[in-house]
Design a protein around this motif. Structure first.
Motif: not given
Ligand SMILES: [Zn+2]
Length: 270
Positions: A117-122, A135-140
């Motif tokens: 999971y993204c460490g910034h936006c989960a 890569r996070c598909p939401s925040c990049g």
């Protein structure tokens, strides 16, 4: 490395073929144990020994043979003829190339497990196909396997070398000084700062010695030698319990051969 390891993100062919499987339960590696010799299983899939990984990663090829890391379920048991062992215990019992790859594999397994999971936006991450990254598909946000560079330094003064004891060391063991690189520092600056902080002395003639991956859990040890410039030893009690100058002819207990610490000491003493 004696054989050629070529790192990769995805296998070149889709044909299943016998592969080295570096499979872990927690930080214990699954090996086939025969007396004092251990072997990494070579299989097409782990299903052949009735194991199903939670997730796996292609690592690359060793002399053309595919290599995979795998995370096994927490409660997985070693099949008959296999054992689960920590990497430190396995030193000297595994082929050297495969030992080195085991250190690579456990770090990839850890990164894979802890970056789902993204460490910034989960948001659940996706793995990139052209490099070892998620890569996070939401925040990049992009996350690569974590590496923590640390310096390790042998400080000498004539025929003597500086050795110290950290509280976590086995009783009686001394080693050279080491510490993590801080953001914004050059490696030489880390050497100067660590020696100053830990034992209160100044060093000069800092020279690169060599490096060693240290997968406990994700360090890269960068070795240096340096010579004493000035000051008296005053230890930092949070980091060390003892430090002193030792004659190369009368050493205390030092680290085992696995470590670059030992290689540094041997290079000075032998
Ligand atoms: Zn994100």
């Amino acid at each position: 490395m004696y054989r050629t390891f070529i790192p990769g993100i995805a296998p070149l062919t889709v044909q299943p073929e016998p592969s080295w499987w570096f499979a872990f339960v927690g930080n214990k590696l699954l090996v086939r144990a025969e007396g004092k010799v251990s072997e990494i299983p070579k299989l097409i899939t782990l299903a052949e020994i009735a194991l199903e990984p939670v997730r796996s990663q292609f690592l690359g090829t060793l002399d053309g043979q595919p290599c995979y890391s795998a995370e096994l379920p927490k409660d997985a048991l070693a099949p008959d003829g296999f054992t689960l062992q920590g990497l430190r215990e396995l030193y000297g019992t595994l082929d050297e190339d495969l030992y080195t790859l085991s250190g690579r594999a456990i770090q990839i397994v850890e990164w894979d497990r802890t970056h789902q999971y993204c460490g910034h936006c989960a948001t659940p991450t996706t793995q990139l196909s052209h490099e070892r990254a998620k890569r996070c598909p939401s925040c990049g946000l992009v996350n690569y396997p974590r590496l923590s560079p640390a310096i390790i330094v042998l400080v000498s003064r004539g025929e003597e070398l500086l050795l110290a004891r950290a509280p976590r060391f086995p009783p009686g063991m001394y080693s050279v000084l080491a510490g993590f690189v801080e953001p914004g520092e050059s490696l030489e600056e880390t050497v100067v700062r660590e020696v100053r902080e830990e034992v209160g002395i100044e060093v000069k003639d800092i020279r690169y010695f060599g490096s060693q991956p240290w997968p406990f859990p994700n360090s890269l040890m960068i070795g240096f030698t340096a010579t004493y410039a000035s000051g008296d030893i005053v230890i930092e009690p949070q980091e060390l319990v003892e430090a002193g100058w030792f004659s190369k002819h009368n050493l205390p207990q030092i680290p085992p051969k696995l470590s670059i610490a030992r290689k540094l000491i041997d290079s000075f003493v032998l």
